[in-house]
Design a protein around this motif. Structure first.
Motif, PDB file in Angstrom:
ATOM      1  N   ARG A 147      36.232  24.418  52.490  1.00  0.00           N
ATOM      2  CA  ARG A 147      35.501  24.766  51.361  1.00  0.00           C
ATOM      3  C   ARG A 147      36.153  25.793  50.646  1.00  0.00           C
ATOM      4  NH1 ARG A 147      28.927  24.802  53.639  1.00  0.00           N
ATOM      5  NH2 ARG A 147      28.888  22.700  53.879  1.00  0.00           N
ATOM      6  N   PRO A 148      36.295  25.928  49.328  1.00  0.00           N
ATOM      7  CA  PRO A 148      36.947  27.193  48.729  1.00  0.00           C
ATOM      8  C   PRO A 148      36.144  28.648  48.947  1.00  0.00           C
ATOM      9  CG  PRO A 148      36.485  25.172  47.327  1.00  0.00           C
ATOM     10  CD  PRO A 148      35.802  24.809  48.334  1.00  0.00           C
ATOM     11  N   ALA A 149      36.878  29.539  49.043  1.00  0.00           N
ATOM     12  CA  ALA A 149      35.946  30.677  48.890  1.00  0.00           C
ATOM     13  C   ALA A 149      35.566  31.301  47.665  1.00  0.00           C
ATOM     14  CB  ALA A 149      37.129  31.802  49.472  1.00  0.00           C
ATOM     15  N   VAL A 150      34.302  31.697  47.755  1.00  0.00           N
ATOM     16  CA  VAL A 150      33.771  32.292  46.306  1.00  0.00           C
ATOM     17  C   VAL A 150      34.208  33.703  46.379  1.00  0.00           C
ATOM     18  CG1 VAL A 150      31.628  32.551  45.216  1.00  0.00           C
ATOM     19  CG2 VAL A 150      31.968  30.450  46.755  1.00  0.00           C
ATOM     20  N   LEU A 151      34.719  34.043  45.126  1.00  0.00           N
ATOM     21  CA  LEU A 151      35.035  35.520  45.117  1.00  0.00           C
ATOM     22  C   LEU A 151      33.673  36.339  44.541  1.00  0.00           C
ATOM     23  CD1 LEU A 151      38.269  35.030  42.914  1.00  0.00           C
ATOM     24  CD2 LEU A 151      38.258  35.263  45.169  1.00  0.00           C
ATOM     25  N   ASP A 152      33.816  37.528  45.327  1.00  0.00           N
ATOM     26  CA  ASP A 152      32.632  38.546  44.782  1.00  0.00           C
ATOM     27  C   ASP A 152      32.801  39.011  43.196  1.00  0.00           C
ATOM     28  OD1 ASP A 152      34.833  40.314  44.989  1.00  0.00           O
ATOM     29  OD2 ASP A 152      33.984  41.043  47.101  1.00  0.00           O
ATOM     30  N   GLY A 153      31.977  39.885  42.921  1.00  0.00           N
ATOM     31  CA  GLY A 153      32.067  40.538  41.617  1.00  0.00           C
ATOM     32  C   GLY A 153      33.394  41.318  41.340  1.00  0.00           C
ATOM     33  N   SER A 154      33.739  42.049  42.512  1.00  0.00           N
ATOM     34  CA  SER A 154      34.838  42.892  42.120  1.00  0.00           C
ATOM     35  C   SER A 154      36.094  42.117  42.159  1.00  0.00           C
ATOM     36  CB  SER A 154      35.053  43.872  43.427  1.00  0.00           C
ATOM     37  OG  SER A 154      35.013  43.121  44.592  1.00  0.00           O
ATOM     38  N   SER A 155      36.136  41.033  42.480  1.00  0.00           N
ATOM     39  CA  SER A 155      37.367  40.026  42.464  1.00  0.00           C
ATOM     40  C   SER A 155      37.607  39.273  41.132  1.00  0.00           C
ATOM     41  CB  SER A 155      37.469  39.205  43.567  1.00  0.00           C
ATOM     42  OG  SER A 155      37.422  39.885  44.853  1.00  0.00           O
ATOM     43  N   ARG A 156      36.735  39.366  40.159  1.00  0.00           N
ATOM     44  CA  ARG A 156      36.604  38.612  39.110  1.00  0.00           C
ATOM     45  C   ARG A 156      37.854  39.225  38.136  1.00  0.00           C
ATOM     46  NH1 ARG A 156      32.860  34.796  39.001  1.00  0.00           N
ATOM     47  NH2 ARG A 156      31.064  35.102  40.553  1.00  0.00           N
ATOM     48  N   VAL A 157      38.046  38.493  37.154  1.00  0.00           N
ATOM     49  CA  VAL A 157      39.267  38.728  36.325  1.00  0.00           C
ATOM     50  C   VAL A 157      38.754  39.673  35.173  1.00  0.00           C
ATOM     51  CG1 VAL A 157      40.580  37.996  34.363  1.00  0.00           C
ATOM     52  CG2 VAL A 157      40.065  36.299  36.459  1.00  0.00           C
ATOM     53  N   LYS A 158      39.497  40.899  35.043  1.00  0.00           N
ATOM     54  CA  LYS A 158      39.066  41.993  34.119  1.00  0.00           C
ATOM     55  C   LYS A 158      39.843  41.750  32.651  1.00  0.00           C
ATOM     56  CE  LYS A 158      39.038  45.351  37.682  1.00  0.00           C
ATOM     57  NZ  LYS A 158      39.424  46.611  38.409  1.00  0.00           N
ATOM     58  N   TRP A 159      39.061  41.146  31.863  1.00  0.00           N
ATOM     59  CA  TRP A 159      39.512  40.806  30.526  1.00  0.00           C
ATOM     60  C   TRP A 159      39.847  41.984  29.545  1.00  0.00           C
ATOM     61  CZ3 TRP A 159      40.515  35.734  30.476  1.00  0.00           C
ATOM     62  CH2 TRP A 159      39.748  34.984  31.137  1.00  0.00           C
ATOM     63  N   THR A 160      40.657  41.779  28.581  1.00  0.00           N
ATOM     64  CA  THR A 160      41.088  42.724  27.996  1.00  0.00           C
ATOM     65  C   THR A 160      40.171  43.106  26.679  1.00  0.00           C
ATOM     66  OG1 THR A 160      43.544  42.298  27.959  1.00  0.00           O
ATOM     67  CG2 THR A 160      42.703  43.341  26.085  1.00  0.00           C
ATOM     68  N   ASN A 161      39.539  44.195  26.599  1.00  0.00           N
ATOM     69  CA  ASN A 161      38.601  44.668  25.811  1.00  0.00           C
ATOM     70  C   ASN A 161      38.974  44.601  24.301  1.00  0.00           C
ATOM     71  OD1 ASN A 161      36.436  45.913  24.392  1.00  0.00           O
ATOM     72  ND2 ASN A 161      36.720  48.076  25.434  1.00  0.00           N
ATOM     73  N   THR A 162      38.634  43.624  23.625  1.00  0.00           N
ATOM     74  CA  THR A 162      38.822  43.370  22.130  1.00  0.00           C
ATOM     75  C   THR A 162      37.692  43.867  21.238  1.00  0.00           C
ATOM     76  OG1 THR A 162      38.108  41.219  22.273  1.00  0.00           O
ATOM     77  CG2 THR A 162      40.393  41.636  22.666  1.00  0.00           C
ATOM     78  N   ALA A 163      36.810  45.009  21.792  1.00  0.00           N
ATOM     79  CA  ALA A 163      35.811  45.080  21.034  1.00  0.00           C
ATOM     80  C   ALA A 163      36.126  45.855  19.595  1.00  0.00           C
ATOM     81  CB  ALA A 163      34.846  46.316  21.753  1.00  0.00           C
TER      82      ALA A 163
END
Length: 612
Positions: A147-163
């Motif tokens: 079963r694929p491991a589910v990543l926690d919130g801290s492991s998610r991709v940090k997108w570039t801020n384009t605000a």
């Protein structure tokens, strides 16, 4: 006569000369106007910390001062914000390419994989035992249960801020732009050449603008050099061995006129690789992300006939690894080659295999890099896979170019040439013996693959000897010799040479046996596409087994060098450019901004260290 009288007499003579000169001008007799000549470069002391070395690659840009130990390494990508709302998104492909979805692609891939498996099985391991192949079905049955491991919130991709809506983003910031943001992603260089295409941002002007934006950003932000101060700096630009003259000219104009560098040197990657490794002569094999180039360099000179460019590299290995992982039941079922982040993940897996601790694999980590030796494994159909060095097509800004020199041969040379061509045409199948040197845009005859009379390394599907040349159009057919030569070149360029066969072909194109012996003794592998465990030993084994028997007796030691001076092979060419900046012999190679404004591309022909 006193001294004063002598001076007075000399003054009268000079005055008479001036009067005569005025009379001649009044009569319309003027001095002949000397043709403009390119001035000799000023002999001045160059400070290396004011020289910037730029090595642009398909995936990575390397730039730094000549005095830096290591260059800055930046992803060579830019994200440009849409000018209008609702504009469709566009993104240059990273791992996908043309020719992968043809009807023959899968069959060709399977056949290539069979040859890879046979090569792996035939070579004994270090303990003298042949490797037992692992069944792909067994690996798949095991991996499908994971079963694929589910990543926690801290492991998610940090997108570039384009605000703040920046007009463009460079490097890592561009890679991590959200797919939903209004940005187009462009890679300005593909397979070593400018990425000119019919899609959005694919014009030559747009690609040059992307390069100028990326390079200016890196110099200003990372090197902390204000753009207004570039007039105090010089630049060394590394170009591929097989270069596009029009693109190289545009890059020089961009660096000197747009960015404002005071002077520039343009040099080839292979020669700089020998400088960076400290070798005087070598067969340089540059395995990059999207292309592999080969060239034999002797005493700082690149042998034109030995240049080859193969349209595959590390990205193709990554793609075949993904296909093998899918076959083995890779747990990440949603992985897509069209997804930018998935491409990043696959690249990381290829380099480290750190995410596969719980996945059972067979020979996949061996099979994928073996595609460099069996390129049919990549499944690329109907594409130009091999490029040769072509003659100049001519340039309106440089009337005294190579074509001019060819056209102004003496009458004796022209008559002897026409006589030899008549003899060649009169012989059945003898069109291959004609001289191609006068045909602009067509590779030299010596650049064609050697026939069966050369080395034994080119036998098989990639061997194009005289017999095959005759079969292209039929022996004795009343066709132009140029058409037959063009057909042979097209057939050769459509073939995908394996890395070992390409090395043998490049060395075989050298003029003398002594040069060939030097090349076999020093095969230098640079770039990041062959950084696999055991690759050096495997390549050496293939070269020794396939090199012509006559050279096995002449060459004392065949050597494959992958890490000269324990340096990172990805940085060797850039380091060579930095070494070039410190050499006294480079004084006469600098092209200054004013010279380029006045003489243009003629300066490259006069000052470049290679034949332009």
């Amino acid at each position: 006569m006193t001294q004063a009288e002598k001076e007075q007499e000399n003054g009268k003579e000079k005055e008479k000369e001036r009067d005569k000169e005025k009379e001649r001008e009044q009569r319309g007799v003027k001095r002949p106007i000397a043709p403009p000549t390119i001035p000799e470069p000023l002999q001045e002391q160059i400070q290396s910390n004011f020289v910037i070395v730029i090595h642009p690659g398909s995936r990575t840009l390397r730039v730094g001062r000549a005095t830096d130990n290591l260059p800055l390494t930046v992803p060579h990508v830019i994200a440009r914000r849409h000018k209008q709302s609702g504009q469709p998104r566009y993104e240059d492909a990273r791992l996908l390419r043309d020719g992968l979805n043809k009807p023959e692609s899968n069959e060709q891939r399977q056949n290539g994989l069979k040859m890879v498996d046979q090569a792996i099985w035939s070579k004994k391991m270090s303990n003298g035992v042949r490797r037992t192949p692992v069944s792909a079905e067994q690996a798949r049955a095991y991996n499908c249960q994971i079963r694929p491991a589910v990543l926690d919130g801290s492991s998610r991709v940090k997108w570039t801020n384009t605000a703040h809506h920046p007009p463009h983003l460079i490097g890592d910031e561009a890679l991590y732009v959200k797919p939903t943001d209004c940005y187009n992603i462009h890679w300005p260089i593909v397979r070593g050449q400018l990425n000119v295409h019919a899609g959005p941002g694919g014009s030559l002007t747009a690609v040059l603008a992307d390069l100028e934006t990326i390079w200016s950003h890196v110099i200003q932000k990372n090197l902390e050099i204000p753009l207004k101060d570039l007039k105090y700096y010089r630049c060394i630009l590394l170009v591929p061995d097989i270069y596009n003259r029009q693109h190289a000219k545009e890059l020089v104009s961009m660096l000197l006129l747009n960015m404002g560098f005071s002077a520039i040197i343009v040099h080839q990657e292979s020669v700089c690789a020998t400088f960076g490794s400290g070798l005087s002569s070598a067969c340089v094999v540059d395995v990059g992300d999207q292309k592999t180039s080969l060239c034999c360099v002797e005493d700082g000179v690149s042998h034109r006939n030995s240049r080859l460019s193969l349209a595959y590299g590390g990205a193709d290995v990554t793609r075949i690894l993904f296909w093998l992982l899918q076959r083995a039941g890779f747990p990440y079922r949603d992985c897509q080659l069209s997804n930018r982040l998935d491409c990043q993940l696959l690249q990381h897996i290829k380099e480290t295999l750190c995410h596969l601790d719980q996945v059972r694999l067979g020979d996949e980590k061996l099979q994928a890099p073996m595609g460099l030796f069996y390129p049919s494994t990549f499944g690329i159909v109907g594409q130009k896979m091999t490029s040769l060095q072509y003659r100049s097509q001519g340039d309106a800004e440089d009337p005294h170019d190579e074509l001019y020199l060819l056209a102004t041969h003496s009458k004796q040379d022209q008559s002897s040439k026409s006589a030899s061509e008549r003899k060649a045409v009169s012989r059945p199948g003898g069109a291959l013996d004609g001289d191609m040197s006068g045909q602009g845009g067509i590779a030299e005859l010596s650049e064609l693959p050697r026939g069966s009379g050369g080395s034994g390394a080119m036998q098989g599907e990639t061997d194009i000897g005289p017999a095959q040349g005759e079969c292209l159009m039929g022996v004795g057919e009343a066709e132009e010799p140029l058409s037959r030569k063009t057909a042979i070149i097209n057939q050769f360029e459509g073939k995908a040479l394996g890395l070992d066969k390409a090395i043998l072909h490049s060395i075989d194109c050298c003029a003398s046996d002594e040069t060939k012996r030097k090349m076999y003794s020093s095969i230098l592998v640079v770039g990041g596409g062959l950084m696999f465990h055991g690759a050096q030993e495997f390549l050496l084994h293939r070269i020794i087994n396939k090199m012509p028997p006559s050279f096995r007796r002449l060459v004392d030691n065949v050597e494959v060098i992958t890490r000269p001076k324990d340096m990172d092979p990805r940085l060797i060419s850039w380091k060579g450019g930095a070494v070039l900046a410190c050499l006294d012999t480079t004084q006469e190679m600098w092209i200054h901004q004013r010279e380029w404004q006045r003489f243009g591309v003629r300066m490259l022909r006069e000052r470049a260290a290679f034949v332009w």
